[in-house]
Design a protein around this motif. Sequence first.
Motif, PDB file in Angstrom:
ATOM      1  N   LEU A 209      -2.062 -12.989   3.942  1.00  9.84           N
ATOM      2  CA  LEU A 209      -1.972 -12.977   5.398  1.00  9.84           C
ATOM      3  C   LEU A 209      -1.352 -14.278   5.918  1.00  9.84           C
ATOM      4  O   LEU A 209      -0.570 -14.265   6.865  1.00  9.84           O
ATOM      5  CB  LEU A 209      -3.353 -12.749   6.009  1.00  9.84           C
ATOM      6  N   ASP A 210      -1.694 -15.399   5.282  1.00  7.86           N
ATOM      7  CA  ASP A 210      -1.067 -16.662   5.648  1.00  7.86           C
ATOM      8  C   ASP A 210       0.429 -16.634   5.354  1.00  7.86           C
ATOM      9  O   ASP A 210       1.237 -17.181   6.107  1.00  7.86           O
ATOM     10  CB  ASP A 210      -1.716 -17.816   4.879  1.00  7.86           C
ATOM     11  N   ALA A 211       0.812 -15.987   4.244  1.00  5.07           N
ATOM     12  CA  ALA A 211       2.224 -15.953   3.858  1.00  5.07           C
ATOM     13  C   ALA A 211       3.082 -15.200   4.866  1.00  5.07           C
ATOM     14  O   ALA A 211       4.286 -15.425   4.953  1.00  5.07           O
ATOM     15  CB  ALA A 211       2.363 -15.314   2.473  1.00  5.07           C
ATOM     16  N   LEU A 212       2.469 -14.313   5.636  1.00  6.89           N
ATOM     17  CA  LEU A 212       3.203 -13.547   6.645  1.00  6.89           C
ATOM     18  C   LEU A 212       3.374 -14.306   7.961  1.00  6.89           C
ATOM     19  O   LEU A 212       4.049 -13.808   8.868  1.00  6.89           O
ATOM     20  CB  LEU A 212       2.484 -12.224   6.920  1.00  6.89           C
ATOM     21  N   ALA A 213       2.784 -15.477   8.066  1.00  9.63           N
ATOM     22  CA  ALA A 213       2.792 -16.208   9.336  1.00  9.63           C
ATOM     23  C   ALA A 213       4.183 -16.425   9.926  1.00  9.63           C
ATOM     24  O   ALA A 213       4.349 -16.360  11.150  1.00  9.63           O
ATOM     25  CB  ALA A 213       2.074 -17.547   9.169  1.00  9.63           C
ATOM     26  N   PRO A 214       5.238 -16.681   9.116  1.00  2.00           N
ATOM     27  CA  PRO A 214       6.554 -16.917   9.728  1.00  2.00           C
ATOM     28  C   PRO A 214       7.173 -15.687  10.369  1.00  2.00           C
ATOM     29  O   PRO A 214       8.166 -15.813  11.090  1.00  2.00           O
ATOM     30  CB  PRO A 214       7.417 -17.370   8.539  1.00  2.00           C
ATOM     31  N   LEU A 215       6.617 -14.514  10.106  1.00  2.00           N
ATOM     32  CA  LEU A 215       7.283 -13.274  10.516  1.00  2.00           C
ATOM     33  C   LEU A 215       6.739 -12.676  11.808  1.00  2.00           C
ATOM     34  O   LEU A 215       7.347 -11.770  12.364  1.00  2.00           O
ATOM     35  CB  LEU A 215       7.183 -12.238   9.391  1.00  2.00           C
ATOM     36  N   GLY A 216       5.601 -13.132  12.273  1.00  2.00           N
ATOM     37  CA  GLY A 216       5.070 -12.616  13.522  1.00  2.00           C
ATOM     38  C   GLY A 216       4.775 -11.138  13.493  1.00  2.00           C
ATOM     39  O   GLY A 216       5.214 -10.382  14.370  1.00  2.00           O
ATOM     40  N   VAL A 217       4.012 -10.688  12.476  1.00  2.00           N
ATOM     41  CA  VAL A 217       3.721  -9.266  12.307  1.00  2.00           C
ATOM     42  C   VAL A 217       2.239  -8.991  12.501  1.00  2.00           C
ATOM     43  O   VAL A 217       1.414  -9.905  12.479  1.00  2.00           O
ATOM     44  CB  VAL A 217       4.150  -8.769  10.909  1.00  2.00           C
ATOM     45  N   THR A 218       1.924  -7.719  12.665  1.00  2.00           N
ATOM     46  CA  THR A 218       0.549  -7.230  12.631  1.00  2.00           C
ATOM     47  C   THR A 218       0.390  -6.352  11.400  1.00  2.00           C
ATOM     48  O   THR A 218       1.187  -5.436  11.185  1.00  2.00           O
ATOM     49  CB  THR A 218       0.207  -6.410  13.880  1.00  2.00           C
ATOM     50  N   VAL A 219      -0.619  -6.627  10.599  1.00  2.00           N
ATOM     51  CA  VAL A 219      -0.913  -5.816   9.422  1.00  2.00           C
ATOM     52  C   VAL A 219      -1.761  -4.627   9.851  1.00  2.00           C
ATOM     53  O   VAL A 219      -2.792  -4.791  10.514  1.00  2.00           O
ATOM     54  CB  VAL A 219      -1.648  -6.637   8.349  1.00  2.00           C
ATOM     55  N   VAL A 220      -1.329  -3.440   9.493  1.00  2.00           N
ATOM     56  CA  VAL A 220      -2.048  -2.217   9.848  1.00  2.00           C
ATOM     57  C   VAL A 220      -2.570  -1.564   8.583  1.00  2.00           C
ATOM     58  O   VAL A 220      -1.803  -1.175   7.703  1.00  2.00           O
ATOM     59  CB  VAL A 220      -1.138  -1.233  10.610  1.00  2.00           C
ATOM     60  N   ASP A 221      -3.880  -1.457   8.476  1.00  2.00           N
ATOM     61  CA  ASP A 221      -4.492  -0.688   7.399  1.00  2.00           C
ATOM     62  C   ASP A 221      -4.699   0.740   7.908  1.00  2.00           C
ATOM     63  O   ASP A 221      -3.748   1.466   8.080  1.00  2.00           O
ATOM     64  CB  ASP A 221      -5.806  -1.328   6.959  1.00  2.00           C
ATOM     65  N   GLY A 222      -5.894   1.131   8.208  1.00  2.00           N
ATOM     66  CA  GLY A 222      -6.180   2.458   8.732  1.00  2.00           C
ATOM     67  C   GLY A 222      -7.632   2.772   8.496  1.00  2.00           C
ATOM     68  O   GLY A 222      -8.282   2.171   7.632  1.00  2.00           O
ATOM     69  N   ASP A 223      -8.179   3.690   9.263  1.00  2.00           N
ATOM     70  CA  ASP A 223      -9.593   4.037   9.105  1.00  2.00           C
ATOM     71  C   ASP A 223      -9.803   5.462   8.621  1.00  2.00           C
ATOM     72  O   ASP A 223     -10.947   5.863   8.375  1.00  2.00           O
ATOM     73  CB  ASP A 223     -10.347   3.814  10.419  1.00  2.00           C
ATOM     74  N   VAL A 224      -8.731   6.242   8.462  1.00  2.00           N
ATOM     75  CA  VAL A 224      -8.847   7.616   7.969  1.00  2.00           C
ATOM     76  C   VAL A 224      -7.850   7.796   6.837  1.00  2.00           C
ATOM     77  O   VAL A 224      -6.638   7.719   7.051  1.00  2.00           O
ATOM     78  CB  VAL A 224      -8.584   8.649   9.079  1.00  2.00           C
ATOM     79  N   VAL A 225      -8.358   8.032   5.638  1.00  2.00           N
ATOM     80  CA  VAL A 225      -7.534   8.127   4.438  1.00  2.00           C
ATOM     81  C   VAL A 225      -7.444   9.587   4.005  1.00  2.00           C
ATOM     82  O   VAL A 225      -8.449  10.220   3.701  1.00  2.00           O
ATOM     83  CB  VAL A 225      -8.135   7.288   3.299  1.00  2.00           C
ATOM     84  N   SER A 226      -6.236  10.117   3.969  1.00  2.00           N
ATOM     85  CA  SER A 226      -6.074  11.529   3.598  1.00  2.00           C
ATOM     86  C   SER A 226      -6.295  11.769   2.111  1.00  2.00           C
ATOM     87  O   SER A 226      -6.707  12.851   1.713  1.00  2.00           O
ATOM     88  CB  SER A 226      -4.663  12.004   3.978  1.00  2.00           C
ATOM     89  N   GLY A 227      -5.993  10.764   1.275  1.00  2.00           N
ATOM     90  CA  GLY A 227      -6.101  10.958  -0.168  1.00  2.00           C
ATOM     91  C   GLY A 227      -5.017  11.840  -0.734  1.00  2.00           C
ATOM     92  O   GLY A 227      -5.208  12.491  -1.766  1.00  2.00           O
ATOM     93  N   ASP A 228      -3.838  11.838  -0.088  1.00  7.01           N
ATOM     94  CA  ASP A 228      -2.801  12.770  -0.517  1.00  7.01           C
ATOM     95  C   ASP A 228      -2.018  12.390  -1.766  1.00  7.01           C
ATOM     96  O   ASP A 228      -1.411  13.273  -2.379  1.00  7.01           O
ATOM     97  CB  ASP A 228      -1.836  13.088   0.639  1.00  7.01           C
ATOM     98  N   PRO A 229      -1.992  11.119  -2.226  1.00  2.00           N
ATOM     99  CA  PRO A 229      -1.234  10.872  -3.453  1.00  2.00           C
ATOM    100  C   PRO A 229      -1.759  11.688  -4.635  1.00  2.00           C
ATOM    101  O   PRO A 229      -2.944  11.640  -4.972  1.00  2.00           O
ATOM    102  CB  PRO A 229      -1.440   9.372  -3.696  1.00  2.00           C
ATOM    103  N   PHE A 230      -0.875  12.469  -5.229  1.00  2.00           N
ATOM    104  CA  PHE A 230      -1.150  13.268  -6.415  1.00  2.00           C
ATOM    105  C   PHE A 230      -2.249  14.304  -6.205  1.00  2.00           C
ATOM    106  O   PHE A 230      -2.872  14.768  -7.164  1.00  2.00           O
ATOM    107  CB  PHE A 230      -1.457  12.363  -7.610  1.00  2.00           C
ATOM    108  N   ALA A 231      -2.496  14.672  -4.959  1.00  2.01           N
ATOM    109  CA  ALA A 231      -3.451  15.753  -4.703  1.00  2.01           C
ATOM    110  C   ALA A 231      -2.900  17.066  -5.242  1.00  2.01           C
ATOM    111  O   ALA A 231      -1.689  17.301  -5.249  1.00  2.01           O
ATOM    112  CB  ALA A 231      -3.714  15.873  -3.203  1.00  2.01           C
ATOM    113  N   THR A 232      -3.787  17.946  -5.697  1.00  2.34           N
ATOM    114  CA  THR A 232      -3.380  19.231  -6.249  1.00  2.34           C
ATOM    115  C   THR A 232      -3.782  20.397  -5.351  1.00  2.34           C
ATOM    116  O   THR A 232      -3.499  21.554  -5.682  1.00  2.34           O
ATOM    117  CB  THR A 232      -3.987  19.430  -7.644  1.00  2.34           C
TER     118      THR A 232
END
Length: 291
Positions: A209-232
Amino acid sequence: MIRQWSRPLWGVLVAAAVLGSAACSASRVPPTERPAFVGSSETTAAPSVSATAPQGASAVPGATRVGTRAPVVDHGPRRGNRVALTFDADMTDAMLASLRAGRVTSYANLRILDLLERDEVPATFFLTGKWVQRYPDVTKRIAGNPRFELANHTYGHAAFTADCYDLPSLPVDKLAGDVAKTFEVIKPYGGRQTRYFRFPGLCHDAATLDALAPLGVTVVDGDVVSGDPFATAWKPLVRAVLDHVRPGSVVIMHVTEANAAMTDEALPHILAGLRERGLEPAPLSEVLAGG
C-alpha cells in the motif's frame, strides 16, 4: 491504520492458482471475517516512479492524494439500493502460453458483455495490461459503453506479497511501475477511466500500500465473492452472491472465459435475484460515493 487479516487457503482457490496461475479475487476471506470499510490517510515517503496521478485527478473516480498510503475499500455506504458488479480480466504469461498453444480458446467472455449491454447493466472492469493488449477490440467495446468503468488490475497479474496462491510474483519495488504501466496501456481507450486498483488474489500488506503512494489510487477489494474461478456449476455462484449481497456491496466476478466458464450462466440469475431484493447495479464510483 489499515487493518490486516488472515486469508484461509480454500481448496478450490489453491487449485485455481495451480491450474494456470490465474486465481484472482476469488482468493478471499468470507465477508463475515472481513473489516467492513477500510481506509487510511497515513502519509508515507513516495518511491521514485515515472508515472503519477494525472492532472485534475481529483475529478477522476478513485483518485487520492499523491504521497499518501493507498486507502483500501471493501464496499460503499450501506444505504440506498445500489451495488457494484465488478469483473476482473486476468492475464498471466502462462495464460498467454495456453492461448498460443491452443489449450484454451478465449479469456474474454463476450456473453457477459452481450448480457450487460442488452439489459443496460452498469459494471466496472478491472483490467490487466496484458489482457488489454491481447484483446484490444474487446477493451474498445468496454470503453465505448457509457455504463462501464475501467480500472487497473496490474500488468501481468503478478503477486506483490509472499504466499499469494502460487501466482507469479514481482518484488514490491516494482509495483508502482507495474501499475503505472497498466494505466498507460488503458488510457488510450478512453471511456470512464478511474484510479481504482485491485491486487491479484487481493494480496496486499502495508508495504504494498505504501508502494502505491506515488500513484494516487484507491485499492478496491470487495465484500461479495462469487467464487467463479474454475467453477463447474453456476448455481453455487448465484448463491454465493445473493446470500451475501447488501446495499453498497462490491461483487467480484471474472470475465476470463476459460478460467471462469460458469459466470455467464450465473449472471442472469444473479441479476434476477438482485431485482427481487430491490437492489440495482451501478458503477463502482457511484456505489462507493453512496450515490
